[in-house]
Enzyme design. Structure first.
Site, PDB file in Angstrom:
ATOM      1  N   ASP A  10      32.890  38.198  46.354  1.00 13.55           N
ATOM      2  CA  ASP A  10      34.134  38.575  45.677  1.00 13.55           C
ATOM      3  C   ASP A  10      35.243  37.631  46.133  1.00 13.55           C
ATOM      4  OD1 ASP A  10      35.497  40.764  43.930  1.00 13.55           O
ATOM      5  OD2 ASP A  10      36.853  40.467  45.620  1.00 13.55           O
ATOM      6  N   GLU A  12      39.576  36.825  45.861  1.00 18.59           N
ATOM      7  CA  GLU A  12      40.942  37.151  45.429  1.00 18.59           C
ATOM      8  C   GLU A  12      41.616  35.832  45.082  1.00 18.59           C
ATOM      9  OE1 GLU A  12      41.620  40.168  44.899  1.00 18.59           O
ATOM     10  OE2 GLU A  12      39.889  40.983  45.973  1.00 18.59           O
ATOM     11  N   HIS A 148      40.242  45.868  46.547  1.00 20.70           N
ATOM     12  CA  HIS A 148      41.046  44.708  46.165  1.00 20.70           C
ATOM     13  C   HIS A 148      41.192  43.685  47.297  1.00 20.70           C
ATOM     14  CE1 HIS A 148      41.917  46.162  42.222  1.00 20.70           C
ATOM     15  NE2 HIS A 148      42.487  47.259  42.662  1.00 20.70           N
ATOM     16  N   ASP A 153      35.436  44.514  48.446  1.00 21.12           N
ATOM     17  CA  ASP A 153      34.814  44.588  47.125  1.00 21.12           C
ATOM     18  C   ASP A 153      33.374  44.066  47.150  1.00 21.12           C
ATOM     19  OD1 ASP A 153      37.116  45.678  46.207  1.00 21.12           O
ATOM     20  OD2 ASP A 153      37.762  43.949  45.021  1.00 21.12           O
TER      21      ASP A 153
END
Length: 469
Positions: A10, A12, A148, A153
């Protein structure tokens, strides 16, 4: 587990556009042999400001990433942690696309087999409603600490996979994953590593049998994915099944971009006439309608007979004479034109359209030939071939994602003159321009693509100037 090594990933980011935005955090949960679990995460300095709304969503602020390593500084470790793994992510196109672009900025390729858990959830739980990550957390009671954040995640995805294998028969889960991965089942006459050298890049590919000429020519923006799809049992057509039985060798040519692949495919199909390219081979049958100055039925003109500098009386293009005739029938119905005057039928007296009251009467003298001819031109006006809109040769630059390959496609009067890859080739084209052959297929391609391709006048264009633009 469906693979010996799996990386749940994952990211960001500063936004949603992989080509423009940057990564701010990476989280990886790696599972080897279904049991050995290792975790890794790091903040990443995106070398730009994080928008306030993204800071609010992820909790990652500019201050937090100010002293974090850049992507260049973590690239080697990240690649090592994912190497050999199936890349698993939620809405995997997003995460995989961001990593490909980040590595491309370093002029490095990044390739992995990709499994999207959104697609997996839809296949295994088709009546589940929504399949975003929050929906999966609620539906399967997944632990959701640090939502998040990248590692949080990634842990959710690993928990989801464990839940799936607990709730569903393992064979069904493995089959669903195989369908998503489009795992190819290569025909026995091909070596097991036949796809290993095929890149995730634009280009053309050729399938060969026992003869020197190819059985099939194709193109794609992702050669590996497209070639593999021919051998994926869930996606095979009857044509693919017949083709698979004959293939003994796969060859490919990488191009800088999609336009180069389209141009190369068009030329190869027309010159080599592969047996399984029936649809593309029919492009050689494309025609334009030629309307004479004096009243007479339209003529059907193929590419070799067309002068690209004299388009005044040409309309189209149409994929075949049959399609052109059908277009004339449609125009006749819309504008009350005469089938006899259009050459659609030969008969004395009223034409078929006149008999059903859809012809203004050129066939029975109720309309003069000149008046009918003028109305025909007016009806065909939206289909007129376009004049070349540039004062001379132009170049269209394409650069590969990693920046390792640059090509400039040279055109004049809708003709593809050459594709050049270095300064000497460009100079040769400028000094002695090749004689282009007009092709209605290439014309149609360029009409669609040139307006958004930012073409540049070749004079005084140089490859170095093109790269700098």
């Amino acid at each position: 587990m469906f693979a010996p090594a799996v990386a749940f990933v994952d990211l960001e980011t500063t936004g949603t556009l992989a080509a423009e935005d940057r990564i701010t955090e990476v989280g990886i949960v790696r599972v080897d042999d279904g049991a050995r679990v290792s975790e890794w995460s790091t903040l990443v300095n995106p070398e730009c400001s994080i928008p306030p709304e993204i800071q609010g969503l992820t909790g990652i602020t500019n201050a937090m990433v100010a002293r974090a390593p850049t992507f260049r500084e973590i690239a080697d470790e990240l690649a090592g942690r994912i190497e050999g793994c199936v890349f698993v992510a939620h809405n995997a196109r997003f995460d995989y696309g961001f990593l490909k672009h980040e590595f491309a900025r370093l002029r490095r390729a990044f390739t992995a087999r990709v499994l999207c858990t959104v697609k997996l959830s839809r296949r295994l739980y088709p009546d589940g409603g929504r399949h975003n990550l929050d929906a999966l957390i609620a539906r399967h009671a997944l632990p959701a600490d640090d939502r998040h954040r990248a590692l949080g995640d990634a842990r959710i995805l690993w928990a989801f996979m464990q839940t799936v294998y607990h709730d569903q028969p393992h064979a069904e889960v493995d089959a669903a994953i195989a369908r998503i991965l489009r795992i190819p089942s290569l025909p026995p006459q091909l070596p097991a590593n036949a796809l290993d050298a095929v890149p995730e890049a634009p280009g053309v590919y050729r399938f060969y049998g026992l003869n020197a000429l190819p059985l099939y020519v194709g193109k794609s923006v992702n050669l590996r994915e497209r070639v593999a799809s021919h051998f994926s049992s869930d996606y095979r057509s009857a044509n693919d099944l017949r083709l698979s039985a004959e293939i003994t060798r796969i060859d490919f040519e990488e191009t800088a971009g999609e336009l180069g692949a389209l141009l190369r495919e068009s030329r190869l199909v027309k010159s080599l006439l592969p047996a399984y390219n029936q649809r593309l081979r029919r492009r050689a049958e494309m025609v334009a309608l030629s309307i004479a100055a004096e009243p007479s039925p339209p003529d059907y003109v193929r590419s070799p007979a067309i002068d690209p500098g004299a388009f005044d009386d040409l309309y189209g293009p149409f994929s075949s004479r049959r399609q052109a005739r059908e277009a004339l029938r449609v125009l006749a119905a819309e504008a009350g034109l005469c089938w006899t005057a259009l050459g659609l039928e030969r008969r004395n007296g009223p034409c078929f359209a006149r008999q059903v009251k859809k012809c203004a009467g050129a066939c029975v003298g109720a309309e003069t030939p000149a008046a009918h001819h003028a109305r025909l031109r007016h009806a065909l006006a939206p289909h007129a071939l376009k004049r070349w809109p540039y004062p001379g040769m132009i170049g269209v630059r394409e650069t590969s994602l990693t920046g390792e390959r640059t090509e400039v496609h040279v055109f004049r009067d809708w003709c593809w003159l050459a594709t050049v890859r270095d300064e000497s080739e460009l100079n040769a084209v400028r000094e002695v321009p090749p004689r282009g052959e007009f092709d209605l297929d290439i014309y149609r391609l360029l009409v669609r693509r040139l307006p958004r391709a930012r073409p540049m006048l070749l004079e005084p264009l140089t490859l170095a100037q093109s790269n700098a633009s």
